[in-house]
Design an enzyme around this catalytic site. Structure first.
Site, PDB file in Angstrom:
ATOM      1  N   TYR A 124       0.864  -1.173   0.000  1.00 40.78           N
ATOM      2  CA  TYR A 124       0.000   0.000   0.000  1.00 40.78           C
ATOM      3  C   TYR A 124       0.901   1.222   0.000  1.00 40.78           C
ATOM      4  O   TYR A 124       1.483   1.591   1.001  1.00 40.78           O
ATOM      5  CB  TYR A 124      -0.934   0.014   1.214  1.00 40.78           C
ATOM      6  CG  TYR A 124      -1.815   1.243   1.266  1.00 40.78           C
ATOM      7  CD1 TYR A 124      -2.560   1.619   0.153  1.00 40.78           C
ATOM      8  CD2 TYR A 124      -1.886   2.030   2.409  1.00 40.78           C
ATOM      9  CE1 TYR A 124      -3.355   2.751   0.172  1.00 40.78           C
ATOM     10  CE2 TYR A 124      -2.686   3.164   2.437  1.00 40.78           C
ATOM     11  CZ  TYR A 124      -3.416   3.519   1.333  1.00 40.78           C
ATOM     12  OH  TYR A 124      -4.191   4.641   1.346  1.00 40.78           O
ATOM     13  N   ASP A 183      -2.190  -1.657  -4.122  1.00 40.15           N
ATOM     14  CA  ASP A 183      -2.566  -0.289  -4.459  1.00 40.15           C
ATOM     15  C   ASP A 183      -1.299   0.557  -4.460  1.00 40.15           C
ATOM     16  O   ASP A 183      -0.790   0.928  -3.410  1.00 40.15           O
ATOM     17  CB  ASP A 183      -3.574   0.225  -3.431  1.00 40.15           C
ATOM     18  CG  ASP A 183      -3.977   1.674  -3.684  1.00 40.15           C
ATOM     19  OD1 ASP A 183      -3.527   2.260  -4.685  1.00 40.15           O
ATOM     20  OD2 ASP A 183      -4.744   2.219  -2.869  1.00 40.15           O
ATOM     21  N   HIS A 286     -12.370   0.872  -4.266  1.00 41.40           N
ATOM     22  CA  HIS A 286     -11.628   0.055  -5.224  1.00 41.40           C
ATOM     23  C   HIS A 286     -12.449  -1.199  -5.534  1.00 41.40           C
ATOM     24  O   HIS A 286     -13.319  -1.596  -4.756  1.00 41.40           O
ATOM     25  CB  HIS A 286     -10.286  -0.395  -4.646  1.00 41.40           C
ATOM     26  CG  HIS A 286      -9.338   0.714  -4.351  1.00 41.40           C
ATOM     27  ND1 HIS A 286      -8.188   0.941  -5.075  1.00 41.40           N
ATOM     28  CD2 HIS A 286      -9.358   1.660  -3.369  1.00 41.40           C
ATOM     29  CE1 HIS A 286      -7.544   1.980  -4.559  1.00 41.40           C
ATOM     30  NE2 HIS A 286      -8.230   2.427  -3.526  1.00 41.40           N
TER      31      HIS A 286
END
Length: 297
Positions: A124, A183, A286
């Site tokens: 992340y 991500d 998402h």
């Protein structure tokens, strides 16, 4: 969501999913999605809770690093079999200079699969902000910060690029392929953003960020598997704002990625984004990004 669970041999699925808070995602139906999709590996980002609130994932072993910032960040990797090894920055501090300040934030975790010669990492990456020269008082959701968040993100990118290279090489030396999933808060190409022209002055699609993405990918390093499968055309998008009609009109970004060493990338068979059919059914801002890979042999 209209999915059919498929069982068989010869392939396996890896999913990336920024859940934007695992507790909120579960209230919206995350567990049903997981049971129906049933990927062999799921890399999760933004758990946004403490260790005691992560919960159980029936049928999976969970490697988790929630970090130490309450309600923020947190990564996990779910596998069908207990992994052969787990490495998080909380347990094994990153070696690249510049990453120590991020080690407690729950941003990176990797596992060696027990049933396949593969290392999977869940990342992340910091969202960042705008450089000082692009900030305009009164025009931002957040107060101008002189480019502090942009500088912090760029520092992370530079340091993580070095760490990523070490980890990729370590996996290959051990006879394993390497897969970076998650991500990345960076869209690389014009096809990755619906309205790419104005996005050139937005965090996540700045020239410096796109250049970094290009520096860590390539035919001999890490392959952008989703772009290779999808081809030279718009999409597939993985993030849409909660605001307005972005989701309904499919106006979004591709910031969730799967980057694989060439040997694994050659075995990529298909890519699917599990975008929900209606806004009220969304599990997160998402959507899960699922790639199917052929097993060796």
């Amino acid at each position: 969501m209209g999915m059919t669970q498929v069982t068989g041999t010869g392939w396996f699925e890896v999913a990336a999913f920024n859940v934007n808070g695992i507790r909120a995602a579960r209230r919206r139906g995350f567990d049903r999605w997981l049971a129906e999709r049933a990927p062999e590996v799921l890399a999760i980002q933004e758990l946004r809770c403490g260790p005691s609130d992560v919960g159980e994932f029936p049928g999976y072993h969970a490697a988790v690093d929630t970090g130490s910032i309450p309600g923020r960040n947190g990564v996990a990797i779910l596998t069908r079999q207990a992994p052969a090894a787990v490495r998080s920055w909380a347990l094994v501090p990153p070696r690249a200079r510049g990453l120590a300040a991020f080690a407690h934030e729950g941003r990176y975790l990797e596992v060696d699969l027990a049933d396949r010669p593969l290392t999977v990492a869940s990342l992340y990456l910091p969202k960042g902000g705008l450089p000082a020269h692009l900030q305009r008082p009164g025009s931002l959701r957040e107060k101008p910060d002189g480019g502090a968040k942009f500088d912090r993100k760029m520092g992370f990118l530079a340091a993580f690029g070095r760490e990523l290279e070490r980890n990729r090489r370590a996996a290959l030396r051990a006879g394993r392929e390497f897969l970076l999933v998650g991500d990345l808060n960076v869209a690389h190409l014009e096809h990755d953003v619906t309205n790419w022209r104005p996005a050139r002055k937005m965090e996540g699609f700045l020239p410096e960020e796109r250049a970094w993405f290009g520096s860590i990918t390539g035919p001999r390093r890490l392959v952008d598997v989703v772009r290779a499968l999808h081809g030279d055309r718009p999409g597939p998008l993985t993030w849409w704002s909660w605001a307005g009609e972005s989701f309904t009109k499919d106006v979004g970004w591709r910031i969730d990625h799967q980057l694989a060493t060439p040997g694994l990338a050659r075995r990529a068979l298909s890519v699917t984004v599990d975008k929900e059919p209606a806004p009220q059914q969304r599990l997160s801002d998402h959507a899960p990004l699922v790639v199917r890979y052929a097993d060796p042999g």
